[in-house]
Design an enzyme around this catalytic site. Structure first.
Site, mmCIF file in Angstrom:
data_model
loop_
_atom_site.group_PDB
_atom_site.id
_atom_site.type_symbol
_atom_site.label_atom_id
_atom_site.label_comp_id
_atom_site.label_asym_id
_atom_site.label_seq_id
_atom_site.Cartn_x
_atom_site.Cartn_y
_atom_site.Cartn_z
ATOM 1 N N LYS A 1 0.679 -1.248 -0.012
ATOM 2 C CA LYS A 1 0.176 0.101 -0.297
ATOM 3 C C LYS A 1 1.162 0.917 0.276
ATOM 4 O O LYS A 1 0.191 2.481 -0.706
ATOM 5 C CB LYS A 1 -0.725 0.282 0.753
ATOM 6 N N CYS B 1 -11.553 2.201 16.599
ATOM 7 C CA CYS B 1 -10.219 1.646 16.906
ATOM 8 C C CYS B 1 -9.882 1.376 17.642
ATOM 9 O O CYS B 1 -8.847 0.753 18.278
ATOM 10 C CB CYS B 1 -9.905 1.824 14.707
ATOM 11 N N MET B 2 -9.604 2.928 17.677
ATOM 12 C CA MET B 2 -8.412 2.925 19.310
ATOM 13 C C MET B 2 -9.485 2.798 20.333
ATOM 14 O O MET B 2 -8.404 3.102 21.666
ATOM 15 C CB MET B 2 -7.950 4.876 19.453
ATOM 16 N N MET C 1 -7.175 -4.340 16.700
ATOM 17 C CA MET C 1 -8.488 -4.747 16.459
ATOM 18 C C MET C 1 -8.970 -5.611 17.087
ATOM 19 O O MET C 1 -10.395 -5.699 17.906
ATOM 20 C CB MET C 1 -9.184 -4.447 14.975
ATOM 21 N N GLY D 1 -4.388 1.892 13.765
ATOM 22 C CA GLY D 1 -4.751 1.354 13.302
ATOM 23 C C GLY D 1 -5.206 2.570 11.183
ATOM 24 O O GLY D 1 -4.956 2.350 10.923
ATOM 25 N N GLN D 2 -4.770 3.944 12.522
ATOM 26 C CA GLN D 2 -4.700 4.748 10.832
ATOM 27 C C GLN D 2 -3.303 5.551 11.825
ATOM 28 O O GLN D 2 -3.185 5.812 12.155
ATOM 29 C CB GLN D 2 -6.184 5.605 11.449
#
Lengths: 106, 913
Positions: free
Chosen positions: B84, B180-181, B413, B450-451
């Site tokens: 990615k 997510c967090m 997650m 995740g971000q």
């Protein structure tokens, strides 16, 4: 034409066999390696752009490989840029296309 | 292309690749690579995707990105890119890029049922303003909302949070990072009193045991995983364990794979803790000096609505559990109750409350978690023998307990998106603290992200419904006062009532409580569970939804107004990654057409409102706080006048273009010739991204969240700095005297976070005294019991379904699906199932299946081999594919403490489509 620079790491004692297998893959050239760390630098050339991703998958599938990651991507002179989009995104044909897709309505 | 040119290119690329990963160059190759890049301009950047925060180098030529490569000097990725990251340069050039505002119109006027029509920015803001004013007049600050993001740059998050909290006096701003967090955050605050991981990625090279829990690192954090792989290869003493509910790529280099039944991770941690005590392996010196023991109520529900008024009939049985739960046999053992006992969920409103317990009570609570009990409860693969599974659990405990071994636990997650996500985070710290294996090189529990800026923006800046910058919260009068002082607001401007979390904003849209919503840097109508409800709410309820995005996402398609946004390298910005590293980049290329940065959009919208529109008295139903009238925010215009403001000043004047901010002039030498379209579009003579950042850093300095000055991050020799940055030095390991300037000298370790450090004392069931004890400097070791997942397979919906990610796509696929190479690699989300389960349902590989839950159905292509290998009874599908909208199936069950959705556990039935 697309060319990637890829770092491949061979498992302990597997450097020579991995190098040999890499050399047999289409579009792959082995450029240099480091016996101490098992690291190998290869380039991957593919006819069209998606072939590149397939090529990396083939490298990753070789036995004895611990890691194969792309490091460098060259795409400036691509004469056949792939414009394929997922069909539901490709529905977007001008502004008419931006509508609530059928899949969201049921 | 002639052959010599091609060979030349190849050797140049090989040379660059070798140099990037630190291999010595073949003679002559250096010159060759320099030659063919002669007219490219290289600058440092950060990857747009996950929370790892890899450094990349971006090459531009004539206003376009022509190449990207891993940054060899970046300590995070050392020149590597995952697939990615490798395509960062292409995400801005999808063919359906939005370049002008689009509004639903009929006959030249806004119409909710109309078709998207191009409009000018002026027209777009006119309608947006009209709709905002309507909602604000009818419902007050609680009637408007912002869907924020863990992908906001620091400046974007700051601008939006300030506009909402200080300007509109609304706390209804909540980021997709909630999904997510949030459980990780609750775990940090509850345990340490301060957010963010204590360790850093160098733990990988320092440790000799990596335990991955509920994280498919090989696919979702591939660069960190390559560091783990390197470490594993360096020595046979290094051991890797993968704990998961299905076999995945992360098992490939793992020494041990443990497949457990969904939700039983709660019991496995308690088994390890029990073993630590049984084997007399508690690090008493560490625990006595630095820790206390605590617990809280179990009857906290599952974060669902407490009414089934809006529910589909089929989902009512699960929703009833929000009010009352009948304990399973295993829960009865785990919670010292009786099987079949009906437990009213009395603590759904106060799930976070907790109290101190004794070590003796803690030991007693762990007593039921024997190897016999936990192995029978937790074994996840019906085809594995109980003896094999027992041996693995015992080995896991051995690895943690071994005094000579350093251990890092990683998770993402699988833990955070969990009906008891906050508990499971606390349990990870429980084990690491009991062993004293925390906050030191190679030892620690480490929540991955995740971000790209869930940590640096969403959390640190405070774009959550309850937060202010630097870990402050709106409920705390001192925190509000400090924010009002820095923001130069009259006292009592900030709303003390917590706003709606992201899933509740969706519920509010369905209920008609929120009438205006602005989606920024995220795609909530694809990413929020139980999507059928919210898609309906968007299209059929009386509300106005604005989506700022570079691409026509599902959220854009169901909205009323689409604003075209600039993407990462088309604007100035900064991100903060999971190891607390802040990294910044310059604008590299201009945005296409009329696309504009989110900072510009926030500032332009702010110009539309005057103080007299928002700082008068406001109704806020349910507001109860000391110093405030019930249900009301006071008129602060008089105080504003005393401070020198006029009621006719705009929010732009008061919040953004302040005299202090305008001192940061544009042009600025830090730009080194790079442009700033935000400045140009606003015809500014100041530098908003720098000014907002420098204003923001005042919150954290001296408060354990120190950041360096803006220009420092742009220095050629800096590749990000890990906060707190004190006296120009970054902090490698938090809470450890050797590395952390905030730790008291001579204490060794100090868990100095200030939140929730005054506690009553009690027994395992309840607090027994009201008197509070101060725990300054200490961490809490929580006992949390096993609780069963509220939705599990039954005779009708007979398979587990878990949603997640694949290597090639990121989250809802907005960017990665526009990169043809990535799309071709994984064109659609595949439904992974065990071959026997497929066969039992008359399905073969590549067949199209109808997958149905209580909440909806989708069609997906069946896969029975390949990278994921679920045990019988279990299925997996990724959520990136808008053509297979799996969030229609997933329930909006959340951890009651963190309000983070459990995307990992739902019951489905599958048949041939």
């Amino acid at each position: 034409m697309n060319i990637s620079g890829i770092l491949v790491v061979a498992g302990p004692g597997r450097l020579d066999t991995v190098k040999e297998q890499l050399g047999r893959l289409e579009g792959v050239d082995v450029h240099q390696h480091d016996p101490a760390s098992g690291r190998i630098i290869v380039t991957l050339e593919a006819e069209d752009v998606s072939g590149e991703v397939e090529g990396l998958k083939r490298i990753k599938a070789l036995p004895g490989i611990v890691l194969a990651e792309m490091v460098y991507h060259y795409f400036e002179d691509d004469p056949h840029p792939v414009s394929e989009l997922p069909p539901e995104l490709d529905e977007v044909d001008g502004l008419e296309g931006i509508r609530v897709p059928a899949a969201l309505r049921d | 292309m002639e052959i010599t040119r091609r060979e030349f290119l190849k050797s140049s690329i090989a040379a660059t690749t070798a140099a990037t990963v630190g291999m010595p160059l073949i003679q002559g190759a250096q010159a060759a690579s320099e030659d063919f890049e002669a007219d490219w301009q290289w600058d440092k950047g950060v990857c747009r995707f996950c929370g790892t925060g890899c450094g990349i180098m971006v090459a531009t030529k004539k206003g376009r990105i022509v190449a990207t490569k891993g940054d060899p000097d970046a300590p995070v990725n050392r020149g590597l890119n995952c697939i990615k990251g490798y395509f960062n340069g292409k995400i801005q050039y999808g063919k359906d890029r939005l370049t002008q505002p689009l509004m639903r119109m009929t006959d030249g006027k806004f119409d909710k049922k109309g078709k998207f029509t191009p409009v000018s920015w002026e027209q777009a803001f006119d309608e947006m303003e009209r709709q905002f004013r309507k909602a604000y007049a009818e419902k007050g600050p609680a009637g408007v909302a912002v869907f924020g993001s863990g992908q906001y740059t620091i400046q974007e998050g700051y601008a939006s949070a300030k506009l909402m909290k200080a300007g509109f006096r609304s706390n209804n701003i909540d980021p997709n990072a909630r999904h997510c967090m949030a459980s990780a955050v609750v775990g940090f605050i509850q345990t340490f009193g301060i957010d963010e991981p204590a360790g850093n990625y160098d733990d990988i090279e320092h440790t000799d045991t990596v335990v991955s829990w509920g994280a498919n690192m090989a696919e979702c954090h591939p660069i960190l995983w390559s560091r783990v792989a390197d470490r594993r290869l360096s020595s046979d003493d290094v051991k890797i364990v993968n704990l998961s509910t299905y076999a995945n790529e992360t098992s490939n280099i793992a020494d041990t794979e443990i497949l457990f039944k969904p939700g039983t991770d709660l019991a496995i941690w308690n088994y390890i803790a029990r073993e630590i005590i049984k084997r007399d392996a508690v690090n008493h010196d560490f625990v006595d000096k630095h820790c206390v023991f605590a617990t809280g109520p179990y009857d906290i529900g599952y974060g669902m609505r407490n009414t089934d008024k809006y529910a589909f009939d089929a989902e009512k049985d699960i929703m009833a559990k929000e009010l009352e739960v009948t304990l399973t046999a295993e829960e009865a053992i785990a919670q010292r109750r009786k099987t079949g006992e009906k437990v009213k969920q009395n603590n759904t409103k106060k799930p976070v409350k907790h109290w101190l317990i004794t070590y003796e009570d803690f030991k007693e609570a762990l007593d039921p978690y024997t190897l016999d009990f936990v192995s029978q409860l937790a074994k996840g693969d019906p085809d594995e023998s109980l003896d094999d599974f027992r041996a693995k659990l015992k080995l896991l405990a051995d690895l943690y307990i071994d005094k000579g071994r350093k251990v890092v636990s990683f998770w993402t997650m699988g833990f955070n998106q969990h009906y008891r996500g906050s508990w499971i985070n606390e349990q990870a710290y429980m084990v690491h603290l009991l062993l004293g294996k925390q906050s030191m090189p190679g030892n620690g529990a480490f929540s991955l992200t995740g971000q790209p800026s869930a940590c640096g923006t969403a959390r640190e800046v405070g774009t959550f419904a309850h937060r202010l910058p630097a870990d402050m919260v709106v409920m705390n009068p001192k925190h509000r006062a400090r924010s009002e002082q820095i923001w130069k607001l009259p006292p009592r401007t900030i709303n003390p009532k917590v706003g709606s979390h992201i899933t509740k904003i969706m519920r509010d849209l369905e209920d008609g409580q929120v009438k205006f919503a602005w989606v920024q840097v995220n795609n909530p109508f694809q990413a929020t569970a139980n999507a059928n409800h919210w898609l309906k709410a968007a299209r059929e309820m009386d509300n106005f939804i604005v989506v700022s995005d570079p691409y026509p996402t599902i959220s854009a398609k169901v909205s009323d107004l689409i604003l075209p946004s600039a993407m990462i390298f088309e604007k100035w910005g900064g991100y903060g990654n999971a190891e607390r590293r802040t990294q910044m980049w310059r604008e590299q290329v201009p945005p296409p057409g009329q696309a504009r940065s989110d900072v510009w959009q926030a500032m332009e919208f702010a110009k539309r409102f005057r103080l007299k529109d928002v700082w008068g008295e406001q109704m806020v139903p349910g507001l109860e706080a000391e110093g405030f009238e019930s249900g009301k925010l006071p008129d602060v215009l008089d105080k504003a006048r005393e401070m020198g403001y006029s009621p006719d000043d705009t929010l732009y004047d008061v919040l953004f273009a302040t005299p202090e901010n305008r001192k940061f002039k544009w042009p600025d030498k830090v730009a080194k010739g790079h442009d700033n379209h935000t400045v140009k579009a606003g015809a500014l003579d100041w530098f908003p991204e720098k000014a907002l950042y420098q204003e923001y850093v005042q919150f954290g300095r001296g408060h354990e969240h120190d950041l360096a000055d803006f220009d420092v991050y742009y220095r050629d020799d800096v590749r990000g700095l890990k906060w707190p940055v004190v006296d120009g030095k970054e902090t490698e390991w938090r809470f450890n005297e050797k590395y952390d300037p905030y730790v008291k000298k001579g204490s060794g370790f100090e868990f100095y976070g200030k939140a929730l450090k005054e506690l009553p004392t009690g027994d395992l069931d309840k607090p027994t005294s009201k008197e509070k004890t101060s725990l300054a400097g200490k961490a809490k070791i929580f006992f949390r019991p096993y609780a069963a997942p509220p939705e599990q397979p039954d005779d009708n919906y007979d398979l587990w379904m878990c949603t997640g990610r694949v290597l090639e796509h990121w989250h809802t696929g907005t960017m990665t699906r526009r990169v043809p190479e990535l799309h071709r690699a994984v064109p659609t989300a595949l439904f992974y199932m065990h071959p026997k389960d497929a066969e039992d349902r008359g399905l073969k590989r590549k067949d199209v299946a109808m997958v149905e839950s209580r909440r909806g159905k989708v069609q997906a292509v069946v896969e029975t081999q390949g990278r994921d290998d679920p045990p019988r009874g279990y299925t997996f599908i990724a959520f990136f594919d808008e053509g297979v909208l799996v969030n229609k199936l997933v329930p909006d069950i959340t951890c009651p403490m963190s309000k983070e959705t459990d995307f990992k556990k739902c019951a489905v039935k599958v048949r041939k489509a």
